[in-house]
Structures are given as C-alpha cells and as structure tokens.
Design an enzyme around this catalytic site. Structure first.
Site, mmCIF file in Angstrom:
data_model
loop_
_atom_site.group_PDB
_atom_site.id
_atom_site.type_symbol
_atom_site.label_atom_id
_atom_site.label_comp_id
_atom_site.label_asym_id
_atom_site.label_seq_id
_atom_site.Cartn_x
_atom_site.Cartn_y
_atom_site.Cartn_z
ATOM 1 N N GLY A 287 2.118 -1.967 2.125
ATOM 2 C CA GLY A 287 1.091 -0.672 1.911
ATOM 3 C C GLY A 287 0.324 -0.954 0.494
ATOM 4 O O GLY A 287 0.474 -1.663 -0.118
ATOM 5 N N GLY A 290 2.910 -0.903 -2.364
ATOM 6 C CA GLY A 290 3.638 -2.389 -2.341
ATOM 7 C C GLY A 290 4.614 -2.528 -1.247
ATOM 8 O O GLY A 290 4.048 -1.902 0.103
ATOM 9 N N ASP A 402 -2.332 9.917 1.439
ATOM 10 C CA ASP A 402 -2.448 8.683 2.420
ATOM 11 C C ASP A 402 -1.559 9.042 3.690
ATOM 12 O O ASP A 402 -0.779 8.153 3.864
ATOM 13 C CB ASP A 402 -1.762 7.461 1.370
ATOM 14 C CG ASP A 402 -2.136 6.155 2.005
ATOM 15 O OD1 ASP A 402 -3.343 6.208 2.717
ATOM 16 O OD2 ASP A 402 -1.598 5.183 1.735
#
Length: 557
Positions: A287, A290, A402
């Site tokens: 992602g 990380g 997100d």
C-alpha cells in the site's frame, strides 16, 4: 476578462506543478530500476522493485524512503556483517550465515548519481565489487555513505580538514579506503600526488642538494603524528557508529508498545522472526504507507504487521502521539491495533490477522458468496458502521482518506473490517502524498479533495460510494472498458449512463439482479450514486447511510 485570465494562469501553474511531480516520480523509479539491473540478486532481495498497474509506487519499495515529492532521500540495502551475526546468535535468531541470502552482488551503476536528493546511501556488507563510481561525488546533499564490507577497487580517503577542491575528488585516481561513513561533504577526498611532490625548480632554488638530518627527523616525526591522529579519528568514527548501531538494536528489542493483552509477550525479535525477517514469502499486501506481512507467532496468535516506510513520517514524538491516540479507537468493524514499534530505522504496526483476505480479491473472484445479496449487504453495512463511528463518535473525528476495497478485510464469516484508519493523519500537510498529491488512491478520491486538498468526512463518503458500486457490479473504479469514453469517465459516469438509458439491471453483477430483491438493489444503487455527487451538501452522512441500509436489511445469515 481579467478574472478569467487570472483563473487560466492559476490553472496553468497548477498543471505545471502537478506535471513536474509526476515527471520526478517517473524519473526516480526509472533510476532505481536501472540501479537494480546492475546488481545480481539471486535471492530476490529487490523483488518488490517492480512497476505495474497494481503495484505501489517506488517509495514503498524495500530499502527506499522518499520525501513529499517522491524523490529518494534514503537507500539502505545492507547485507549482514559479523557483528549482526553475533547479535543474532545471542538472541537465538538464525545464525549469520543465513544473512548471506540478503546480500547483493554485482557493481554500483553510475546511474546512482542521478538520485540528486539522496542523503543516506548504505550498501554495506554485500558482495559488491569493481570501482566506486565517481558520480557519487555529484550528490551534494549526501550526508552518510556506508560502503564497508564489499570488495571495491577504487577508494575514498578520509581527511581532517573541512573542505577540499572538488576537482580533486576523483575516486578512480588511486585506491584507498574501500568504505566510508561520515559527513561526505566535509571528510571525503582522495590523494593528490602532484600537490605533495615539490618541483625541481623549487629544489634548485633552495641551494641545497639534500636534507639535513634534523630536517629528516622533523618530517618523520610530523608524519608519524599525522598518521596517529588520522588513526584516532577513524577509530573514533568507527566506535561511535558501532555504539549507535548497538543502541538501535537494543531499542528495537525493547520498544514494542502493546495496547492489547494477548496472553504472551511480544518483543521486537519475536515479531520480526515471525515475519521471516520481512521476507517476500510472508508479504500479504502492498500500500501507499508500506507493505504488510503475516506473522505466525504461535498457532493461536497470528498477526498482520504493516511495515511503514521510514522517513515518510514527521518526528518521532508526533508518530508516538498519533499512534497512541488510536489506542482508544475500538469498534467491531475496525481492524484491531495490537501495538507498534518505532525507531530511527524501523517502524511497524501490529494488527489482528484476518484470514478472509481483502474485499478487492473477494470482488475479483466472484465466487458464490460474492453473488449473494445477504453477504454483499452485510459487507456494505459493516463498512458504513465503521466509518460512521470514526466520523461521529471519535473525538476528534478520524478521517480515513484512503477507502478502497484493498483496505477492507474479511474474516471467514464475511464480517468486514476497515483497516489503515488514522494513518493518513500521521502524514504532515506537505508529506501527505500517496498517489494523486493527496492522501488517497486515484479513482477513489473525491473531486473536491483532489482539486483543493481540503478534506472533510464527505470525502470518505465519496470513496465509500465508489466501493459500493464496485461491490454490486462487475466494474472497477477506473475499468479498462471505460477507455473508449472521454477522459474522466469512471464507474460513477457509467452507472449514471446506465440509469439514463433505462438499463439499471446491467449495473449489477451477473446473477445478482435475478436473485434480487430488485427494489432493495435499486435503493443501494441510488445510495452509491448519492454518495458520489459533486455537491457535498447532497451527499449523505455515513450515519444516514447506515440508517438506510438497516431499513432494507435482509434476514440474518
């Protein structure tokens, strides 16, 4: 007309700035891939260094840290040295011979000189050979260079003066030390024989044919003193570096902050060993923040460890404060944060592991449960409840920023859990770049957020609407089938077009419309479209979305 001209000027400036960021993003990835090609990597240390439609950007690649403009500021690809091996054995970890699998071979490509923003470059304890490229000396912002433990033929000499003529910095001129660690701009140079040797004219003009014994003794004594001082400086630098590394190891072992009592102790070495030392075989997702790894601590204790990109976050104090604030965020449809670790070299979060995978894979597979209205409704309601909790019941409210199918996890009973909540808040205003210049993923970001960078809970509502459209249809947010339409055509435009043409049933995935109930399906479609309208005042709150979904809730599973 003046107002229109000013608007066009601002639009051009915005487009130019955005284009420059995209260009630097692309260029940095190309440089890293060319650098990768100069290495031999038989054990796949750099397997995450790939570019594809589904992969994350180069800032989440192994060993890479970036600034807010996607420029590489740190590249740490250390192998293992004897010190690390002895530490591993003292902690009952695999011995240092297993660390050889983390070593890179080959040479350092001169392309490394194109990483103009880099400040830390560590390739120590690998099997690199050849000459140290002189292009490294072009890196004016480089502060730490660690190349020890390799087999280079060119070398760098450490000086005790503050500066030197850049024209003399030629790493190919003669061999010297094969590794260097320190302030590169102040302590790096190479021998210059021309400067050291006197000319014949100087010798003849002195009127002497040789040196007196006392002069020879003075020169020898001065040379010995300079040599001893140089050795002491090098010994001081090496001792300070070893002490700092030792302190980091101790801190990483002890500084695991645990929020939930799981019945067993969790230490740094236990978590890292359980992930296979963050091996690719244990990686379960990538992602913008990380990569995530599965950690099998014991048969009854399996965790998901999200390894964050070091350097992406602001100061340690802010990181600790924000993560500690998430300790109080608890909801049945939020992934549980077990604990975290944060140091100068490593940051990761520990979550409970969910064996059902993520919603993105669930939608792709479209097995029988993925076609049942009861299951799809349950997932939509679970996510809505989690967002309503973050927006309405947390103080201060938590904005996710997100939301997408890959950030929604499932268990074996199709219960949905929202993950990565609160992480966007950890990024500073100037560092909140993931894909589009704001925290989020292209295709799911609300238009007003993408244009102005001003975010509210209504931006999460927009992303939720996109997820619902993907859940009930066979289309992705930016489906390849939309390429024949004009720019900006997405799943929202497509759903509106189907409704306008009287083809509402074609929005739904094959088999879902026929099994119904059709009235409820249409209500969910209208909810999704209402969530994605441009007007923020028309978009419902997540609390209102929960209320609507509960009203049409089918009988329990």
């Amino acid at each position: 007309m003046k107002i229109l001209g000013l608007f066009l000027l601002l639009l051009n400036l915005f487009s130019f700035s955005f284009s420059r960021k995209l260009l630097s993003f692309h260029d940095e990835a190309i440089v890293l891939l060319k650098l990768k090609s100069s290495f031999s990597d038989p054990n796949g240390v750099l397997s995450s260094w790939v570019v594809s439609d589904t992969s994350s950007n180069h800032c989440s690649w192994y060993g890479v840290s970036c600034n807010s403009d996607f420029r590489v500021v740190s590249l740490i690809l250390r192998g293992c040295d004897d010190l690390e091996g002895s530490i591993s054995r003292s902690l009952h970890l695999p011995d240092s011979s297993s660390c050889s699998s983390r070593r890179l071979g080959g040479v350092i490509s001169p392309i490394v000189g194109d990483l103009s923003e880099i400040r830390v470059l560590s390739l120590a304890f690998n099997d690199l050979r050849g000459e140290i490229p002189k292009e490294i000396l072009r890196l004016e912002k480089l502060e730490i260079l660690d190349l020890q433990g390799n087999s280079f033929t060119g070398g760098i000499r450490v000086l005790n003066r503050a500066d030197d003529d850049k024209s003399k910095l030629d790493p190919l001129k003669k061999s010297g030390f094969t590794s260097f660690f320190g302030n590169v701009r102040k302590l790096m140079s190479l021998d210059d024989e021309d400067e050291a040797s006197p000319s014949s004219d100087d010798s003849s003009s002195s009127g002497k044919t040789g040196l007196y014994p006392i002069e020879i003794a003075s020169i020898v004594s001065a040379s010995v003193i300079v040599f001893v001082l140089l050795v002491l400086v090098l010994l001081f630098l090496y001792t300070r570096k070893w002490k700092r590394n030792s302190q980091i190891q101790v801190a990483e072992i002890k500084e695991i902050k645990v929020f939930v009592d799981i019945g067993i102790p969790l230490t740094y070495e236990i978590i890292v060993r359980a992930t296979g030392y963050f091996s690719n075989s244990n990686c379960i997702g990538h992602g913008g923040f990380g990569s995530t790894y599965k950690a099998d601590v014991s048969p009854n204790n399996v965790f998901a460890v999200k390894r964050l990109s070091v350097g992406r976050f602001q100061g340690d104090q802010q990181f600790h404060a924000e993560i500690s604030a998430l300790e109080t965020v608890r909801h049945p449809n939020l992934v549980m944060l077990i604990g975290y670790h944060a140091s100068e070299t490593e940051m990761f979060l520990i979550y409970n592991y969910l064996s059902g995978g993520n919603l993105e894979d669930f939608i792709k597979e479209r097995s029988k449960p993925a076609l049942e209205w009861k299951v799809l409704h349950k997932i939509a309601l679970d996510v809505a409840r989690a967002l309503a909790y973050l927006h309405e019941q947390c103080s201060p409210k938590v904005l996710h920023r997100d939301i997408k199918p890959s950030n929604i996890l499932l268990d074996n009973n199709f219960n949905a859990y929202l993950s990565d909540f609160g992480l966007s808040k950890l990024l500073g205003t100037s560092q909140s770049h993931v894909t589009t210049g704001v925290a989020g993923t292209f295709g799911y970001v609300a238009p007003e957020y993408a244009m102005t960078c001003r975010v509210s809970e209504k931006a999460d509502v927009y992303s939720y609407g996109i997820v619902i459209l993907e859940l009930i249809s066979d289309k992705r947010a930016l489906d390849p089938s939309f390429s024949s339409h004009e720019n900006g055509f997405n799943i929202v435009s497509w759903a509106h077009m189907m409704l306008k043409q009287g083809k509402a049933k074609e929005v739904f995935t094959k088999g879902l419309w026929d099994t119904g109930p059709q009235d409820d399906l249409v209500e969910v479609l209208h909810l999704a479209l209402k969530c994605t309208v441009d007007s923020l005042s028309i978009r419902p709150t997540m609390k209102q979305a929960v209320k609507l979904l509960k009203r049409i809730q089918p009988s329990r599973l």
